[in-house]
Design a protein around this motif. Structure first.
Motif, PDB file in Angstrom:
ATOM      1  N   GLY A   1      -2.445  -7.264  -6.752  1.00  0.00           N
ATOM      2  CA  GLY A   1      -2.307  -7.876  -7.651  1.00  0.00           C
ATOM      3  C   GLY A   1      -1.042  -8.792  -7.984  1.00  0.00           C
ATOM      4  O   GLY A   1      -0.104  -8.723  -7.261  1.00  0.00           O
ATOM      5  N   GLU A   2      -0.874  -9.510  -8.858  1.00  0.00           N
ATOM      6  CA  GLU A   2      -0.020 -10.493  -9.062  1.00  0.00           C
ATOM      7  C   GLU A   2       1.469  -9.605  -9.971  1.00  0.00           C
ATOM      8  O   GLU A   2       2.406 -10.235 -10.137  1.00  0.00           O
ATOM      9  CB  GLU A   2      -0.139 -11.747  -9.826  1.00  0.00           C
ATOM     10  N   LYS A   3       0.844  -8.876 -10.817  1.00  0.00           N
ATOM     11  CA  LYS A   3       1.823  -8.456 -11.913  1.00  0.00           C
ATOM     12  C   LYS A   3       1.769  -6.935 -12.090  1.00  0.00           C
ATOM     13  O   LYS A   3       0.603  -6.373 -11.532  1.00  0.00           O
ATOM     14  CB  LYS A   3       1.418  -9.142 -13.338  1.00  0.00           C
ATOM     15  N   GLY A   4       2.627  -6.359 -12.572  1.00  0.00           N
ATOM     16  CA  GLY A   4       2.528  -4.738 -12.568  1.00  0.00           C
ATOM     17  C   GLY A   4       3.384  -4.162 -11.401  1.00  0.00           C
ATOM     18  O   GLY A   4       3.560  -4.986 -10.630  1.00  0.00           O
ATOM     19  N   TYR A   5       2.978  -2.806 -11.460  1.00  0.00           N
ATOM     20  CA  TYR A   5       3.721  -1.944 -10.123  1.00  0.00           C
ATOM     21  C   TYR A   5       2.544  -1.439  -9.396  1.00  0.00           C
ATOM     22  O   TYR A   5       2.577  -0.304  -8.938  1.00  0.00           O
ATOM     23  CB  TYR A   5       4.476  -0.895 -10.738  1.00  0.00           C
ATOM     24  N   PHE A   6       1.427  -2.203  -9.225  1.00  0.00           N
ATOM     25  CA  PHE A   6       0.399  -1.678  -8.433  1.00  0.00           C
ATOM     26  C   PHE A   6       0.477  -2.000  -6.917  1.00  0.00           C
ATOM     27  O   PHE A   6       1.022  -3.064  -6.380  1.00  0.00           O
ATOM     28  CB  PHE A   6      -0.861  -2.519  -8.748  1.00  0.00           C
ATOM     29  N   ILE A   7       0.363  -0.823  -6.016  1.00  0.00           N
ATOM     30  CA  ILE A   7       0.446  -1.024  -4.746  1.00  0.00           C
ATOM     31  C   ILE A   7      -0.997  -0.534  -4.054  1.00  0.00           C
ATOM     32  O   ILE A   7      -1.614   0.457  -4.414  1.00  0.00           O
ATOM     33  CB  ILE A   7       1.511  -0.115  -4.075  1.00  0.00           C
ATOM     34  N   LYS A   8      -1.581  -1.418  -3.045  1.00  0.00           N
ATOM     35  CA  LYS A   8      -2.923  -0.809  -2.482  1.00  0.00           C
ATOM     36  C   LYS A   8      -2.838   0.374  -1.721  1.00  0.00           C
ATOM     37  O   LYS A   8      -1.672   0.683  -1.437  1.00  0.00           O
ATOM     38  CB  LYS A   8      -3.273  -2.084  -1.537  1.00  0.00           C
ATOM     39  N   PRO A   9      -3.558   1.156  -1.810  1.00  0.00           N
ATOM     40  CA  PRO A   9      -3.431   2.556  -1.185  1.00  0.00           C
ATOM     41  C   PRO A   9      -3.170   2.237   0.374  1.00  0.00           C
ATOM     42  O   PRO A   9      -3.774   1.187   0.787  1.00  0.00           O
ATOM     43  CB  PRO A   9      -4.893   3.055  -1.000  1.00  0.00           C
ATOM     44  N   THR A  10      -2.136   2.838   1.021  1.00  0.00           N
ATOM     45  CA  THR A  10      -1.827   2.538   2.226  1.00  0.00           C
ATOM     46  C   THR A  10      -1.853   3.564   3.353  1.00  0.00           C
ATOM     47  O   THR A  10      -1.254   4.736   2.764  1.00  0.00           O
ATOM     48  CB  THR A  10      -0.292   2.115   1.971  1.00  0.00           C
ATOM     49  N   ILE A  11      -2.259   3.254   4.345  1.00  0.00           N
ATOM     50  CA  ILE A  11      -2.415   4.305   5.298  1.00  0.00           C
ATOM     51  C   ILE A  11      -1.748   3.766   6.782  1.00  0.00           C
ATOM     52  O   ILE A  11      -2.123   2.678   7.101  1.00  0.00           O
ATOM     53  CB  ILE A  11      -4.006   4.878   5.504  1.00  0.00           C
ATOM     54  N   PHE A  12      -0.849   4.362   7.353  1.00  0.00           N
ATOM     55  CA  PHE A  12      -0.098   3.831   8.580  1.00  0.00           C
ATOM     56  C   PHE A  12      -0.860   5.005   9.652  1.00  0.00           C
ATOM     57  O   PHE A  12      -0.996   6.068   9.155  1.00  0.00           O
ATOM     58  CB  PHE A  12       1.247   4.286   8.660  1.00  0.00           C
ATOM     59  N   THR A  13      -0.996   4.579  10.711  1.00  0.00           N
ATOM     60  CA  THR A  13      -1.186   5.200  11.972  1.00  0.00           C
ATOM     61  C   THR A  13      -0.156   4.806  13.232  1.00  0.00           C
ATOM     62  O   THR A  13       0.710   4.177  12.826  1.00  0.00           O
ATOM     63  CB  THR A  13      -2.547   4.907  12.605  1.00  0.00           C
ATOM     64  N   ASP A  14      -0.140   5.527  14.160  1.00  0.00           N
ATOM     65  CA  ASP A  14       0.668   5.284  15.097  1.00  0.00           C
ATOM     66  C   ASP A  14       2.226   5.449  14.638  1.00  0.00           C
ATOM     67  O   ASP A  14       3.167   4.727  15.159  1.00  0.00           O
ATOM     68  CB  ASP A  14       0.697   3.942  15.815  1.00  0.00           C
TER      69      ASP A  14
ATOM     70  N   GLY B   1      -3.504   4.043 -10.485  1.00  0.00           N
ATOM     71  CA  GLY B   1      -2.930   3.238 -11.194  1.00  0.00           C
ATOM     72  C   GLY B   1      -1.715   2.627 -11.021  1.00  0.00           C
ATOM     73  O   GLY B   1      -1.598   2.809  -9.549  1.00  0.00           O
ATOM     74  N   PRO B   2      -0.772   2.191 -11.582  1.00  0.00           N
ATOM     75  CA  PRO B   2       0.588   1.318 -11.428  1.00  0.00           C
ATOM     76  C   PRO B   2       1.494   2.633 -10.742  1.00  0.00           C
ATOM     77  O   PRO B   2       1.508   3.748 -11.297  1.00  0.00           O
ATOM     78  CB  PRO B   2       0.825   0.720 -12.498  1.00  0.00           C
ATOM     79  N   GLN B   3       2.571   2.301 -10.233  1.00  0.00           N
ATOM     80  CA  GLN B   3       3.498   3.154  -9.974  1.00  0.00           C
ATOM     81  C   GLN B   3       4.502   3.090 -11.172  1.00  0.00           C
ATOM     82  O   GLN B   3       4.221   2.427 -12.276  1.00  0.00           O
ATOM     83  CB  GLN B   3       4.726   2.665  -8.748  1.00  0.00           C
ATOM     84  N   VAL B   4       5.177   4.356 -11.701  1.00  0.00           N
ATOM     85  CA  VAL B   4       5.652   4.796 -12.882  1.00  0.00           C
ATOM     86  C   VAL B   4       6.842   3.422 -13.430  1.00  0.00           C
ATOM     87  O   VAL B   4       6.727   3.244 -14.520  1.00  0.00           O
ATOM     88  CB  VAL B   4       6.418   5.998 -12.822  1.00  0.00           C
ATOM     89  N   ASP B   5       7.433   2.855 -12.446  1.00  0.00           N
ATOM     90  CA  ASP B   5       8.512   1.881 -12.866  1.00  0.00           C
ATOM     91  C   ASP B   5       8.864   0.955 -11.629  1.00  0.00           C
ATOM     92  O   ASP B   5       8.406   1.285 -10.419  1.00  0.00           O
ATOM     93  CB  ASP B   5       9.801   2.528 -13.439  1.00  0.00           C
ATOM     94  N   SER B   6       9.778  -0.050 -11.854  1.00  0.00           N
ATOM     95  CA  SER B   6      10.086  -1.035 -10.873  1.00  0.00           C
ATOM     96  C   SER B   6      10.870  -0.280  -9.733  1.00  0.00           C
ATOM     97  O   SER B   6      10.731  -0.762  -8.461  1.00  0.00           O
ATOM     98  CB  SER B   6      10.927  -2.109 -11.509  1.00  0.00           C
ATOM     99  N   ILE B   7      11.533   0.979 -10.204  1.00  0.00           N
ATOM    100  CA  ILE B   7      12.534   1.593  -9.315  1.00  0.00           C
ATOM    101  C   ILE B   7      11.462   2.209  -8.118  1.00  0.00           C
ATOM    102  O   ILE B   7      11.922   2.298  -6.959  1.00  0.00           O
ATOM    103  CB  ILE B   7      13.229   2.721  -9.936  1.00  0.00           C
TER     104      ILE B   7
ATOM    105  N   PHE C   1       8.193   1.492  -7.659  1.00  0.00           N
ATOM    106  CA  PHE C   1       7.691   0.399  -7.010  1.00  0.00           C
ATOM    107  C   PHE C   1       8.581   0.023  -5.684  1.00  0.00           C
ATOM    108  O   PHE C   1       7.935  -0.186  -4.487  1.00  0.00           O
ATOM    109  CB  PHE C   1       7.364  -0.733  -7.892  1.00  0.00           C
ATOM    110  N   ASP C   2       9.804  -0.321  -5.993  1.00  0.00           N
ATOM    111  CA  ASP C   2      10.469  -0.847  -4.968  1.00  0.00           C
ATOM    112  C   ASP C   2      10.816   0.020  -3.783  1.00  0.00           C
ATOM    113  O   ASP C   2      10.867  -0.222  -2.761  1.00  0.00           O
ATOM    114  CB  ASP C   2      11.827  -1.553  -5.598  1.00  0.00           C
ATOM    115  N   ARG C   3      10.966   1.415  -4.385  1.00  0.00           N
ATOM    116  CA  ARG C   3      11.196   2.158  -3.150  1.00  0.00           C
ATOM    117  C   ARG C   3      10.010   2.491  -2.145  1.00  0.00           C
ATOM    118  O   ARG C   3      10.107   2.590  -1.107  1.00  0.00           O
ATOM    119  CB  ARG C   3      11.281   3.695  -3.848  1.00  0.00           C
ATOM    120  N   ILE C   4       8.924   2.319  -2.760  1.00  0.00           N
ATOM    121  CA  ILE C   4       7.693   2.492  -1.926  1.00  0.00           C
ATOM    122  C   ILE C   4       7.582   1.225  -0.976  1.00  0.00           C
ATOM    123  O   ILE C   4       7.329   1.359   0.295  1.00  0.00           O
ATOM    124  CB  ILE C   4       6.352   2.695  -2.670  1.00  0.00           C
ATOM    125  N   MET C   5       7.554   0.156  -1.685  1.00  0.00           N
ATOM    126  CA  MET C   5       7.737  -1.071  -0.795  1.00  0.00           C
ATOM    127  C   MET C   5       8.550  -1.116   0.249  1.00  0.00           C
ATOM    128  O   MET C   5       8.494  -1.749   1.346  1.00  0.00           O
ATOM    129  CB  MET C   5       7.883  -2.205  -1.499  1.00  0.00           C
TER     130      MET C   5
END
Length: 104
Positions: free
Chosen positions: A82-95, A49-55, A57-61
């Motif tokens: 998406g365009e609205k809400g606090y949704f972030i695609k599952p993110t995986i970093f390497t290196d 689901g979405p992040q709990v709030d804009s704070i 969401f912004d921290r993760i971004m």
């Protein structure tokens, strides 16, 4: 690792993987994340689901952007879903290096 959304007191966000299994592990975790369904948590098909709030969401971004800027590789995700809400695609970093912001 994908269960947090800013609502857990104790949630891991980093995995340290032994070098001898690294490639196979990354392959499997990418496969797992590709099956994630981001959306309305009241839908039976949704797994993230979405992040709990804009704070949160912004921290993760902020961390995602820091990882990109500092040279980590985005294996998947790394952006809003998406365009609205606090949704972030599952993110995986390497290196990721130990001195990068996302590793601290």
């Amino acid at each position: 690792i994908f269960l947090n959304h800013g609502q857990c007191c104790c949630a891991g966000s980093r995995l340290f993987v032994q070098d001898t299994i690294y490639d196979e592990f990354v392959k499997k975790v990418l496969e797992l994340s590709s099956k994630a369904v981001v959306g309305d948590m009241f839908s039976e098909d949704t797994t993230q689901g979405p992040q709990v709030d804009s704070i949160q969401f912004d921290r993760i971004m902020h961390y995602i952007n820091a990882g990109k800027k500092e040279g980590a590789t985005v294996a998947t995700g790394g952006e809003r879903h998406g365009e609205k809400g606090y949704f972030i695609k599952p993110t995986i970093f390497t290196d990721v290096k130990d001195d990068m912001t996302i590793a601290k």
